[in-house]
Write a protein that holds these residues in place. Sequence first.
Motif, PDB file in Angstrom:
ATOM      1  N   GLU A 111       1.014  -1.189   0.006  1.00 52.83           N
ATOM      2  CA  GLU A 111      -0.250  -0.028   0.002  1.00 52.83           C
ATOM      3  C   GLU A 111       0.861   1.164   0.276  1.00 52.83           C
ATOM      4  N   LEU A 112       2.006   1.265   0.428  1.00 48.84           N
ATOM      5  CA  LEU A 112       2.798   2.178   0.710  1.00 48.84           C
ATOM      6  C   LEU A 112       3.569   2.614  -1.009  1.00 48.84           C
ATOM      7  N   ASN A 113       3.661   1.720  -1.718  1.00 48.86           N
ATOM      8  CA  ASN A 113       4.060   1.763  -3.052  1.00 48.86           C
ATOM      9  C   ASN A 113       2.872   2.538  -3.966  1.00 48.86           C
ATOM     10  N   ASP A 114       1.780   2.700  -3.443  1.00 48.95           N
ATOM     11  CA  ASP A 114       0.820   3.340  -4.184  1.00 48.95           C
ATOM     12  C   ASP A 114       0.604   4.780  -4.034  1.00 48.95           C
ATOM     13  N   ILE A 115       1.370   5.222  -2.947  1.00 47.53           N
ATOM     14  CA  ILE A 115       1.233   6.712  -2.564  1.00 47.53           C
ATOM     15  C   ILE A 115       1.971   7.593  -3.363  1.00 47.53           C
ATOM     16  N   THR A 116       1.249   8.632  -3.978  1.00 49.49           N
ATOM     17  CA  THR A 116       1.854   9.660  -4.859  1.00 49.49           C
ATOM     18  C   THR A 116       1.683  10.988  -4.509  1.00 49.49           C
ATOM     19  N   LEU A 117       2.645  11.989  -4.463  1.00 51.16           N
ATOM     20  CA  LEU A 117       2.455  13.198  -3.926  1.00 51.16           C
ATOM     21  C   LEU A 117       2.321  13.981  -5.177  1.00 51.16           C
ATOM     22  N   THR A 118       1.520  15.108  -5.367  1.00 54.75           N
ATOM     23  CA  THR A 118       1.076  15.852  -6.204  1.00 54.75           C
ATOM     24  C   THR A 118       2.341  16.919  -6.535  1.00 54.75           C
ATOM     25  N   THR A 119       2.842  17.772  -5.491  1.00 54.52           N
ATOM     26  CA  THR A 119       3.661  18.428  -5.312  1.00 54.52           C
ATOM     27  C   THR A 119       4.300  18.195  -3.736  1.00 54.52           C
ATOM     28  N   PRO A 120       5.321  17.992  -3.731  1.00 58.34           N
ATOM     29  CA  PRO A 120       6.010  17.807  -2.357  1.00 58.34           C
ATOM     30  C   PRO A 120       6.164  19.378  -1.761  1.00 58.34           C
ATOM     31  N   ALA A 121       5.629  19.496  -0.587  1.00 56.29           N
ATOM     32  CA  ALA A 121       5.710  20.825   0.096  1.00 56.29           C
ATOM     33  C   ALA A 121       6.694  20.785   1.134  1.00 56.29           C
ATOM     34  N   LEU A 122       7.879  21.251   0.636  1.00 57.59           N
ATOM     35  CA  LEU A 122       9.157  21.016   1.523  1.00 57.59           C
ATOM     36  C   LEU A 122       9.114  21.727   2.869  1.00 57.59           C
ATOM     37  N   GLU A 123       8.071  22.867   3.097  1.00 59.78           N
ATOM     38  CA  GLU A 123       7.912  23.615   4.187  1.00 59.78           C
ATOM     39  C   GLU A 123       7.311  22.576   5.336  1.00 59.78           C
ATOM     40  N   GLU A 124       6.660  21.562   4.892  1.00 62.48           N
ATOM     41  CA  GLU A 124       5.981  20.850   5.745  1.00 62.48           C
ATOM     42  C   GLU A 124       7.106  19.986   6.277  1.00 62.48           C
ATOM     43  N   TYR A 125       8.001  19.521   5.481  1.00 64.14           N
ATOM     44  CA  TYR A 125       9.071  18.445   5.843  1.00 64.14           C
ATOM     45  C   TYR A 125       9.931  19.426   6.828  1.00 64.14           C
ATOM     46  N   ASP A 126      10.389  20.674   6.448  1.00 64.37           N
ATOM     47  CA  ASP A 126      11.182  21.519   7.438  1.00 64.37           C
ATOM     48  C   ASP A 126      10.590  21.720   8.800  1.00 64.37           C
ATOM     49  N   ALA A 127       9.175  21.879   8.785  1.00 66.44           N
ATOM     50  CA  ALA A 127       8.514  21.991  10.205  1.00 66.44           C
ATOM     51  C   ALA A 127       8.580  20.858  11.033  1.00 66.44           C
ATOM     52  N   ILE A 128       8.556  19.628  10.402  1.00 70.28           N
ATOM     53  CA  ILE A 128       8.786  18.441  11.203  1.00 70.28           C
ATOM     54  C   ILE A 128      10.194  18.203  11.642  1.00 70.28           C
ATOM     55  N   ILE A 129      11.147  18.591  10.820  1.00 69.19           N
ATOM     56  CA  ILE A 129      12.481  18.401  11.247  1.00 69.19           C
ATOM     57  C   ILE A 129      12.741  19.381  12.283  1.00 69.19           C
ATOM     58  N   LEU A 130      12.287  20.436  12.061  1.00 70.51           N
ATOM     59  CA  LEU A 130      12.665  21.518  13.053  1.00 70.51           C
ATOM     60  C   LEU A 130      12.150  21.391  14.402  1.00 70.51           C
ATOM     61  N   LYS A 131      10.818  20.530  14.426  1.00 75.55           N
ATOM     62  CA  LYS A 131      10.205  20.243  15.632  1.00 75.55           C
ATOM     63  C   LYS A 131      10.906  18.931  16.383  1.00 75.55           C
ATOM     64  N   ARG A 132      11.365  18.251  15.357  1.00 78.83           N
ATOM     65  CA  ARG A 132      12.143  17.090  16.183  1.00 78.83           C
ATOM     66  C   ARG A 132      13.304  17.492  16.795  1.00 78.83           C
ATOM     67  N   ARG A 133      13.824  18.453  16.107  1.00 77.43           N
ATOM     68  CA  ARG A 133      15.234  19.126  16.769  1.00 77.43           C
ATOM     69  C   ARG A 133      14.981  19.744  17.972  1.00 77.43           C
ATOM     70  N   LYS A 134      13.844  20.461  17.969  1.00 79.43           N
ATOM     71  CA  LYS A 134      13.556  21.199  19.252  1.00 79.43           C
ATOM     72  C   LYS A 134      13.305  20.237  20.430  1.00 79.43           C
ATOM     73  N   ASN A 135      12.627  19.241  20.076  1.00 75.32           N
ATOM     74  CA  ASN A 135      12.130  18.334  20.936  1.00 75.32           C
ATOM     75  C   ASN A 135      13.519  17.334  21.530  1.00 75.32           C
ATOM     76  N   ASN A 136      14.421  17.300  20.732  1.00 77.35           N
ATOM     77  CA  ASN A 136      15.672  16.575  21.278  1.00 77.35           C
ATOM     78  C   ASN A 136      16.622  17.370  22.118  1.00 77.35           C
ATOM     79  N   GLU A 137      16.662  18.872  21.913  1.00 77.32           N
ATOM     80  CA  GLU A 137      17.423  19.617  22.596  1.00 77.32           C
ATOM     81  C   GLU A 137      17.354  19.844  24.033  1.00 77.32           C
TER      82      GLU A 137
END
Length: 99
Positions: free
Chosen positions: A73-99
Amino acid sequence: MSTDQEYCSDQREAQLLWQQNNLRDEYGDKSLLCGLKKSLEKKVIGADYVCNILYQEMTPATTHQPVKLKKEELNDITLTTPALEEYDAIILKRRKNNE
């Protein structure tokens, strides 16, 4: 012109001819001629420039097969346009939680 200058000039010409012959062997006469014409149009002279032109235009783009995941089922996932801002927000949140 001194003999030293003549020698250096002759050596440079010999090197350019050798490089040109190598490019001919690697890319063929037709492609080499096309690369030489383009280098003259751009007013860049030298085997290095011609080699760069040939490499950029003659190197095929590599296409890789898609990665197959174990969960089908994961092979069938398609993204129309990747929103890099969302990925950046997730990474920044993880970094903040690890500090």
